[in-house]
Write a protein that holds these residues in place. Structure first.
Motif, PDB file in Angstrom:
ATOM      1  N   VAL A   1       0.731  -1.268  -0.091  1.00 19.46           N
ATOM      2  CA  VAL A   1       0.036   0.156  -0.052  1.00 19.46           C
ATOM      3  C   VAL A   1       0.856   1.424  -0.093  1.00 19.46           C
ATOM      4  O   VAL A   1       0.772   2.216  -0.601  1.00 19.46           O
ATOM      5  CB  VAL A   1      -1.033   0.022   1.202  1.00 19.46           C
ATOM      6  CG1 VAL A   1      -1.797   1.287   1.380  1.00 19.46           C
ATOM      7  CG2 VAL A   1      -1.947  -1.155   1.023  1.00 19.46           C
TER       8      VAL A   1
ATOM      9  N   ALA B   1       0.678   3.953  -2.944  1.00 20.69           N
ATOM     10  CA  ALA B   1       0.533   5.372  -2.508  1.00 20.69           C
ATOM     11  C   ALA B   1       1.552   6.379  -3.095  1.00 20.69           C
ATOM     12  O   ALA B   1       1.084   7.552  -3.582  1.00 20.69           O
ATOM     13  CB  ALA B   1       0.114   5.705  -1.049  1.00 20.69           C
TER      14      ALA B   1
ATOM     15  N   VAL C   1      -5.370  -0.810  -8.394  1.00 22.59           N
ATOM     16  CA  VAL C   1      -5.378  -0.029  -7.086  1.00 22.59           C
ATOM     17  C   VAL C   1      -6.676   0.372  -6.298  1.00 22.59           C
ATOM     18  O   VAL C   1      -6.810  -0.034  -5.238  1.00 22.59           O
ATOM     19  CB  VAL C   1      -4.676   1.426  -6.914  1.00 22.59           C
ATOM     20  CG1 VAL C   1      -4.705   2.047  -5.873  1.00 22.59           C
ATOM     21  CG2 VAL C   1      -3.148   1.214  -7.710  1.00 22.59           C
TER      22      VAL C   1
ATOM     23  N   THR D   1      -8.007  -3.142  -4.983  1.00 23.14           N
ATOM     24  CA  THR D   1      -7.119  -3.300  -3.661  1.00 23.14           C
ATOM     25  C   THR D   1      -7.696  -2.645  -2.502  1.00 23.14           C
ATOM     26  O   THR D   1      -8.083  -3.043  -1.257  1.00 23.14           O
ATOM     27  CB  THR D   1      -5.783  -3.110  -3.985  1.00 23.14           C
ATOM     28  OG1 THR D   1      -5.388  -3.967  -4.996  1.00 23.14           O
ATOM     29  CG2 THR D   1      -4.945  -3.611  -2.989  1.00 23.14           C
ATOM     30  N   MET D   2      -7.824  -1.408  -2.613  1.00 28.94           N
ATOM     31  CA  MET D   2      -7.992  -0.410  -1.355  1.00 28.94           C
ATOM     32  C   MET D   2      -9.422  -0.741  -1.012  1.00 28.94           C
ATOM     33  O   MET D   2      -9.768  -0.553   0.143  1.00 28.94           O
ATOM     34  CB  MET D   2      -7.805   1.058  -1.893  1.00 28.94           C
ATOM     35  CG  MET D   2      -6.559   1.267  -2.318  1.00 28.94           C
ATOM     36  SD  MET D   2      -5.101   0.554  -1.540  1.00 28.94           S
ATOM     37  CE  MET D   2      -5.221   1.133   0.455  1.00 28.94           C
ATOM     38  N   CYS D   3     -10.380  -1.038  -1.986  1.00 25.61           N
ATOM     39  CA  CYS D   3     -11.623  -1.172  -1.442  1.00 25.61           C
ATOM     40  C   CYS D   3     -11.766  -2.497  -0.593  1.00 25.61           C
ATOM     41  O   CYS D   3     -12.683  -2.293   0.257  1.00 25.61           O
ATOM     42  CB  CYS D   3     -12.678  -1.189  -2.803  1.00 25.61           C
ATOM     43  SG  CYS D   3     -12.909   0.255  -3.545  1.00 25.61           S
TER      44      CYS D   3
ATOM     45  N   ASP E   1     -10.746  -1.946   2.956  1.00 31.04           N
ATOM     46  CA  ASP E   1     -11.744  -1.204   3.544  1.00 31.04           C
ATOM     47  C   ASP E   1     -13.062  -2.248   4.168  1.00 31.04           C
ATOM     48  O   ASP E   1     -13.615  -2.128   5.342  1.00 31.04           O
ATOM     49  CB  ASP E   1     -12.656  -0.085   2.567  1.00 31.04           C
ATOM     50  CG  ASP E   1     -11.907   1.146   2.612  1.00 31.04           C
ATOM     51  OD1 ASP E   1     -10.971   1.513   3.539  1.00 31.04           O
ATOM     52  OD2 ASP E   1     -12.193   1.776   1.781  1.00 31.04           O
TER      53      ASP E   1
ATOM     54  N   TRP F   1      -5.522   3.172   6.172  1.00 35.49           N
ATOM     55  CA  TRP F   1      -4.765   3.697   5.359  1.00 35.49           C
ATOM     56  C   TRP F   1      -5.293   5.183   4.748  1.00 35.49           C
ATOM     57  O   TRP F   1      -4.250   5.848   4.235  1.00 35.49           O
ATOM     58  CB  TRP F   1      -4.642   2.634   4.140  1.00 35.49           C
ATOM     59  CG  TRP F   1      -5.799   2.343   3.437  1.00 35.49           C
ATOM     60  CD1 TRP F   1      -6.923   1.448   3.610  1.00 35.49           C
ATOM     61  CD2 TRP F   1      -6.718   3.171   2.554  1.00 35.49           C
ATOM     62  NE1 TRP F   1      -8.151   1.464   2.745  1.00 35.49           N
ATOM     63  CE2 TRP F   1      -7.755   2.715   2.158  1.00 35.49           C
ATOM     64  CE3 TRP F   1      -6.291   4.297   1.371  1.00 35.49           C
ATOM     65  CZ2 TRP F   1      -8.788   3.063   0.995  1.00 35.49           C
ATOM     66  CZ3 TRP F   1      -7.179   4.721   0.748  1.00 35.49           C
ATOM     67  CH2 TRP F   1      -8.306   4.122   0.346  1.00 35.49           C
ATOM     68  N   ARG F   2      -6.730   5.403   4.791  1.00 35.17           N
ATOM     69  CA  ARG F   2      -6.799   6.762   4.629  1.00 35.17           C
ATOM     70  C   ARG F   2      -6.369   7.883   5.207  1.00 35.17           C
ATOM     71  O   ARG F   2      -6.226   8.763   4.819  1.00 35.17           O
ATOM     72  CB  ARG F   2      -8.284   6.850   4.551  1.00 35.17           C
ATOM     73  CG  ARG F   2      -9.301   6.078   3.531  1.00 35.17           C
ATOM     74  CD  ARG F   2     -10.572   5.831   3.829  1.00 35.17           C
ATOM     75  NE  ARG F   2     -11.094   5.093   2.691  1.00 35.17           N
ATOM     76  CZ  ARG F   2     -11.636   5.634   1.577  1.00 35.17           C
ATOM     77  NH1 ARG F   2     -11.197   6.884   1.343  1.00 35.17           N
ATOM     78  NH2 ARG F   2     -12.058   4.935   0.686  1.00 35.17           N
TER      79      ARG F   2
ATOM     80  N   LEU G   1      -4.076   8.731  -1.452  1.00 35.35           N
ATOM     81  CA  LEU G   1      -4.524   7.778  -2.016  1.00 35.35           C
ATOM     82  C   LEU G   1      -5.996   7.526  -1.837  1.00 35.35           C
ATOM     83  O   LEU G   1      -6.802   7.270  -2.894  1.00 35.35           O
ATOM     84  CB  LEU G   1      -3.738   6.485  -1.406  1.00 35.35           C
ATOM     85  CG  LEU G   1      -4.192   5.029  -1.908  1.00 35.35           C
ATOM     86  CD1 LEU G   1      -3.755   4.956  -3.271  1.00 35.35           C
ATOM     87  CD2 LEU G   1      -3.480   4.066  -0.916  1.00 35.35           C
TER      88      LEU G   1
ATOM     89  N   VAL H   1      -8.925   6.979  -4.643  1.00 29.66           N
ATOM     90  CA  VAL H   1      -9.872   5.871  -4.523  1.00 29.66           C
ATOM     91  C   VAL H   1     -11.197   6.562  -4.566  1.00 29.66           C
ATOM     92  O   VAL H   1     -11.951   6.027  -5.313  1.00 29.66           O
ATOM     93  CB  VAL H   1      -9.439   5.110  -3.459  1.00 29.66           C
ATOM     94  CG1 VAL H   1     -10.641   4.040  -3.190  1.00 29.66           C
ATOM     95  CG2 VAL H   1      -8.161   4.460  -3.827  1.00 29.66           C
TER      96      VAL H   1
END
Ligand SMILES: N[C@@H](CCC(=O)N[C@@H](CS)C(=O)NCC(=O)O)C(=O)O
Length: 210
Positions: free
Chosen positions: A134, A138, A159, A162-164, A167, A175-176, A182, A186
Protein backbone atom coordinates in the motif's frame (compact mmCIF):
# COMPACT_ATOMS: atom_id res chain seq x y z
CA UNK A 1 -19.62 -15.22 -22.25
CA UNK A 2 -20.01 -15.96 -18.54
CA UNK A 3 -17.94 -14.77 -15.62
CA UNK A 4 -17.78 -16.84 -12.45
CA UNK A 5 -17.28 -14.30 -9.69
CA UNK A 6 -17.68 -13.82 -5.94
CA UNK A 7 -19.14 -10.63 -4.48
CA UNK A 8 -16.15 -9.74 -2.25
CA UNK A 9 -13.42 -10.91 -4.66
CA UNK A 10 -11.03 -8.09 -5.69
CA UNK A 11 -9.65 -10.37 -8.40
CA UNK A 12 -13.08 -10.92 -9.94
CA UNK A 13 -13.90 -7.26 -9.51
CA UNK A 14 -10.98 -6.26 -11.71
CA UNK A 15 -12.43 -8.36 -14.51
CA UNK A 16 -15.98 -7.11 -13.94
CA UNK A 17 -14.73 -3.53 -14.17
CA UNK A 18 -12.80 -4.28 -17.37
CA UNK A 19 -15.91 -5.88 -18.92
CA UNK A 20 -18.02 -2.88 -17.92
CA UNK A 21 -15.52 -0.27 -19.13
CA UNK A 22 -15.30 -2.05 -22.49
CA UNK A 23 -19.08 -2.53 -22.71
CA UNK A 24 -18.79 -6.30 -23.22
CA UNK A 25 -22.04 -8.16 -22.50
CA UNK A 26 -21.65 -11.16 -20.19
CA UNK A 27 -23.60 -13.27 -17.72
CA UNK A 28 -22.49 -12.88 -14.11
CA UNK A 29 -22.45 -16.14 -12.15
CA UNK A 30 -21.91 -15.57 -8.44
CA UNK A 31 -20.30 -18.33 -6.40
CA UNK A 32 -18.73 -18.89 -3.00
CA UNK A 33 -15.50 -20.56 -4.15
CA UNK A 34 -14.73 -21.97 -0.70
CA UNK A 35 -17.98 -23.91 -0.37
CA UNK A 36 -18.28 -27.59 -1.26
CA UNK A 37 -20.94 -26.94 -3.90
CA UNK A 38 -18.90 -24.44 -5.89
CA UNK A 39 -18.54 -25.18 -9.59
CA UNK A 40 -15.11 -23.53 -9.85
CA UNK A 41 -13.16 -26.86 -9.97
CA UNK A 42 -15.18 -27.84 -13.05
CA UNK A 43 -13.76 -24.88 -14.92
CA UNK A 44 -10.41 -24.18 -13.28
CA UNK A 45 -8.06 -26.95 -12.08
CA UNK A 46 -6.63 -24.39 -9.65
CA UNK A 47 -10.13 -24.09 -8.14
CA UNK A 48 -10.15 -20.30 -8.02
CA UNK A 49 -12.30 -17.62 -9.49
CA UNK A 50 -12.60 -15.39 -11.49
CA UNK A 51 -13.23 -17.69 -14.44
CA UNK A 52 -14.34 -16.51 -17.84
CA UNK A 53 -16.30 -19.12 -19.80
CA UNK A 54 -16.40 -18.41 -23.51
CA UNK A 55 -19.38 -19.26 -25.71
CA UNK A 56 -17.53 -22.32 -27.12
CA UNK A 57 -17.06 -23.65 -23.56
CA UNK A 58 -13.39 -22.68 -23.21
CA UNK A 59 -12.63 -21.55 -19.68
CA UNK A 60 -9.98 -18.96 -18.86
CA UNK A 61 -8.78 -18.08 -15.37
CA UNK A 62 -6.33 -16.02 -13.32
CA UNK A 63 -7.29 -12.39 -13.12
CA UNK A 64 -4.14 -10.84 -14.62
CA UNK A 65 -4.41 -13.27 -17.54
CA UNK A 66 -8.09 -12.38 -18.02
CA UNK A 67 -7.29 -8.66 -17.94
CA UNK A 68 -4.71 -9.10 -20.68
CA UNK A 69 -6.96 -11.43 -22.68
CA UNK A 70 -9.81 -8.92 -22.60
CA UNK A 71 -7.54 -6.04 -23.54
CA UNK A 72 -6.14 -7.95 -26.52
CA UNK A 73 -9.46 -9.34 -27.75
CA UNK A 74 -11.45 -6.18 -27.07
CA UNK A 75 -8.87 -3.43 -27.54
CA UNK A 76 -11.26 -0.48 -27.40
CA UNK A 77 -11.08 1.30 -25.06
CA UNK A 78 -7.61 0.08 -24.20
CA UNK A 79 -6.87 -0.39 -20.51
CA UNK A 80 -3.13 -0.34 -21.27
CA UNK A 81 -2.57 2.47 -23.76
CA UNK A 82 0.91 3.79 -24.45
CA UNK A 83 4.41 2.52 -25.03
CA UNK A 84 5.97 -0.56 -23.45
CA UNK A 85 7.20 1.38 -20.40
CA UNK A 86 3.70 2.72 -19.73
CA UNK A 87 2.11 -0.70 -20.15
CA UNK A 88 4.63 -2.32 -17.82
CA UNK A 89 4.15 0.47 -15.27
CA UNK A 90 0.44 -0.37 -15.19
CA UNK A 91 1.19 -4.08 -14.83
CA UNK A 92 3.51 -3.31 -11.92
CA UNK A 93 0.54 -1.73 -10.13
CA UNK A 94 -1.40 -4.92 -10.80
CA UNK A 95 1.44 -7.01 -9.30
CA UNK A 96 1.35 -4.83 -6.19
CA UNK A 97 -2.42 -4.93 -5.93
CA UNK A 98 -2.63 -8.70 -6.36
CA UNK A 99 0.19 -9.14 -3.85
CA UNK A 100 -1.58 -7.07 -1.22
CA UNK A 101 -4.80 -9.01 -1.86
CA UNK A 102 -2.96 -12.36 -1.61
CA UNK A 103 -1.51 -11.32 1.77
CA UNK A 104 -4.95 -10.17 2.89
CA UNK A 105 -6.50 -13.55 2.00
CA UNK A 106 -3.81 -15.38 4.00
CA UNK A 107 -4.30 -13.06 6.95
CA UNK A 108 -8.08 -13.38 6.74
CA UNK A 109 -7.99 -17.18 6.95
CA UNK A 110 -5.36 -17.22 9.67
CA UNK A 111 -7.64 -15.01 11.74
CA UNK A 112 -10.47 -17.50 11.36
CA UNK A 113 -8.40 -20.20 13.08
CA UNK A 114 -8.91 -20.77 16.80
CA UNK A 115 -6.70 -18.33 18.74
CA UNK A 116 -4.43 -21.09 20.06
CA UNK A 117 -3.58 -22.21 16.50
CA UNK A 118 -2.97 -18.76 15.06
CA UNK A 119 0.58 -17.75 14.23
CA UNK A 120 1.28 -14.17 15.20
CA UNK A 121 4.50 -14.26 13.17
CA UNK A 122 2.64 -15.40 10.07
CA UNK A 123 0.01 -12.72 10.49
CA UNK A 124 2.66 -10.04 11.06
CA UNK A 125 4.41 -11.20 7.89
CA UNK A 126 1.23 -10.78 5.83
CA UNK A 127 0.55 -7.45 7.47
CA UNK A 128 4.03 -6.20 6.48
CA UNK A 129 3.36 -7.15 2.87
CA UNK A 130 0.07 -5.27 2.95
CA UNK A 131 1.70 -2.21 4.52
CA UNK A 132 4.57 -2.26 2.06
CA UNK A 133 2.39 -2.78 -0.98
CA UNK A 134 0.00 0.00 0.00
CA UNK A 135 2.87 2.38 0.80
CA UNK A 136 4.30 1.77 -2.66
CA UNK A 137 0.94 2.19 -4.38
CA UNK A 138 0.41 5.47 -2.51
CA UNK A 139 3.85 6.65 -3.63
CA UNK A 140 3.13 5.76 -7.24
CA UNK A 141 -0.29 7.43 -7.16
CA UNK A 142 1.14 10.65 -5.73
CA UNK A 143 -1.16 13.47 -6.76
CA UNK A 144 -1.94 12.03 -10.15
CA UNK A 145 -5.46 11.76 -11.53
CA UNK A 146 -4.70 8.35 -13.06
CA UNK A 147 -1.88 6.27 -11.65
CA UNK A 148 -0.26 5.70 -15.04
CA UNK A 149 -0.47 7.99 -18.05
CA UNK A 150 -3.28 10.40 -18.83
CA UNK A 151 -6.28 8.08 -18.88
CA UNK A 152 -8.06 5.46 -16.79
CA UNK A 153 -6.63 1.96 -17.09
CA UNK A 154 -5.36 -1.27 -15.62
CA UNK A 155 -3.28 0.41 -12.91
CA UNK A 156 -6.30 2.32 -11.63
CA UNK A 157 -8.43 -0.82 -11.58
CA UNK A 158 -5.72 -2.67 -9.65
CA UNK A 159 -5.24 0.04 -7.02
CA UNK A 160 -8.98 0.76 -6.67
CA UNK A 161 -9.97 -2.88 -6.20
CA UNK A 162 -7.21 -3.45 -3.65
CA UNK A 163 -8.01 -0.47 -1.48
CA UNK A 164 -11.76 -1.17 -1.49
CA UNK A 165 -11.33 -4.75 -0.32
CA UNK A 166 -9.04 -3.53 2.48
CA UNK A 167 -11.84 -1.20 3.58
CA UNK A 168 -14.25 -4.14 3.67
CA UNK A 169 -12.06 -6.89 5.14
CA UNK A 170 -9.55 -4.99 7.22
CA UNK A 171 -11.03 -1.67 8.34
CA UNK A 172 -8.54 -1.38 11.20
CA UNK A 173 -5.88 -0.67 8.58
CA UNK A 174 -6.39 3.09 8.57
CA UNK A 175 -4.73 3.66 5.22
CA UNK A 176 -6.95 6.67 4.53
CA UNK A 177 -5.34 8.50 7.46
CA UNK A 178 -1.86 7.45 6.43
CA UNK A 179 -2.24 8.25 2.74
CA UNK A 180 -4.80 11.01 2.16
CA UNK A 181 -3.64 11.30 -1.47
CA UNK A 182 -4.55 7.66 -2.02
CA UNK A 183 -7.91 8.17 -0.31
CA UNK A 184 -8.77 11.11 -2.60
CA UNK A 185 -7.75 9.11 -5.64
CA UNK A 186 -9.77 6.02 -4.64
CA UNK A 187 -12.81 8.17 -3.83
CA UNK A 188 -12.61 9.67 -7.33
CA UNK A 189 -12.31 6.24 -8.94
CA UNK A 190 -15.25 4.98 -6.91
CA UNK A 191 -17.49 7.47 -8.73
CA UNK A 192 -17.08 5.63 -12.01
CA UNK A 193 -20.15 3.60 -13.01
CA UNK A 194 -18.01 0.45 -13.36
CA UNK A 195 -16.84 0.83 -9.75
CA UNK A 196 -20.27 1.75 -8.43
CA UNK A 197 -21.78 -1.35 -10.02
CA UNK A 198 -19.23 -3.69 -8.45
CA UNK A 199 -18.88 -2.52 -4.84
CA UNK A 200 -17.59 -5.54 -2.88
CA UNK A 201 -20.03 -7.29 -0.56
CA UNK A 202 -19.25 -9.89 2.12
CA UNK A 203 -20.34 -13.48 1.44
CA UNK A 204 -21.10 -16.14 4.00
CA UNK A 205 -18.70 -19.05 3.81
CA UNK A 206 -20.18 -22.35 4.99
CA UNK A 207 -18.68 -23.35 8.35
CA UNK A 208 -17.88 -26.78 6.89
CA UNK A 209 -15.66 -25.16 4.24
CA UNK A 210 -12.98 -23.89 6.59
N1 LIG B 1 -4.23 -15.19 -8.36
C1 LIG B 1 -5.64 -15.45 -8.51
C2 LIG B 1 -6.31 -15.35 -7.16
C3 LIG B 1 -7.78 -15.69 -7.25
C4 LIG B 1 -8.34 -16.08 -5.89
O1 LIG B 1 -7.62 -16.26 -4.89
N2 LIG B 1 -9.67 -16.20 -5.84
C5 LIG B 1 -10.32 -16.62 -4.63
C6 LIG B 1 -11.61 -15.85 -4.43
S1 LIG B 1 -11.24 -14.17 -4.04
C7 LIG B 1 -10.68 -18.08 -4.78
O2 LIG B 1 -11.40 -18.45 -5.68
N3 LIG B 1 -10.15 -18.91 -3.86
C8 LIG B 1 -10.47 -20.29 -3.80
C9 LIG B 1 -9.26 -21.12 -3.49
O3 LIG B 1 -8.14 -20.55 -3.43
O4 LIG B 1 -9.39 -22.32 -3.36
C10 LIG B 1 -6.25 -14.45 -9.50
O5 LIG B 1 -5.72 -13.34 -9.59
O6 LIG B 1 -7.23 -14.79 -10.19
Amino acid sequence: MKLISATPSPYARKVRIALAEKGIPFELVTEVPWNADTQTPRYNPLEKLPILILDDGTSLYESHYLMEWLDRKYPTPSLTPGDDDTVMAAKRLEVLGDGVCDALVLLFFERLRPAEHRSEAWMARQRRKMDGGVREMARLVGDREFVVGASFGLGDIAVGCTMCILDLRFPEFRWRDEYPNLARYVDRLSERPSFRATVPVVQTIAASAI
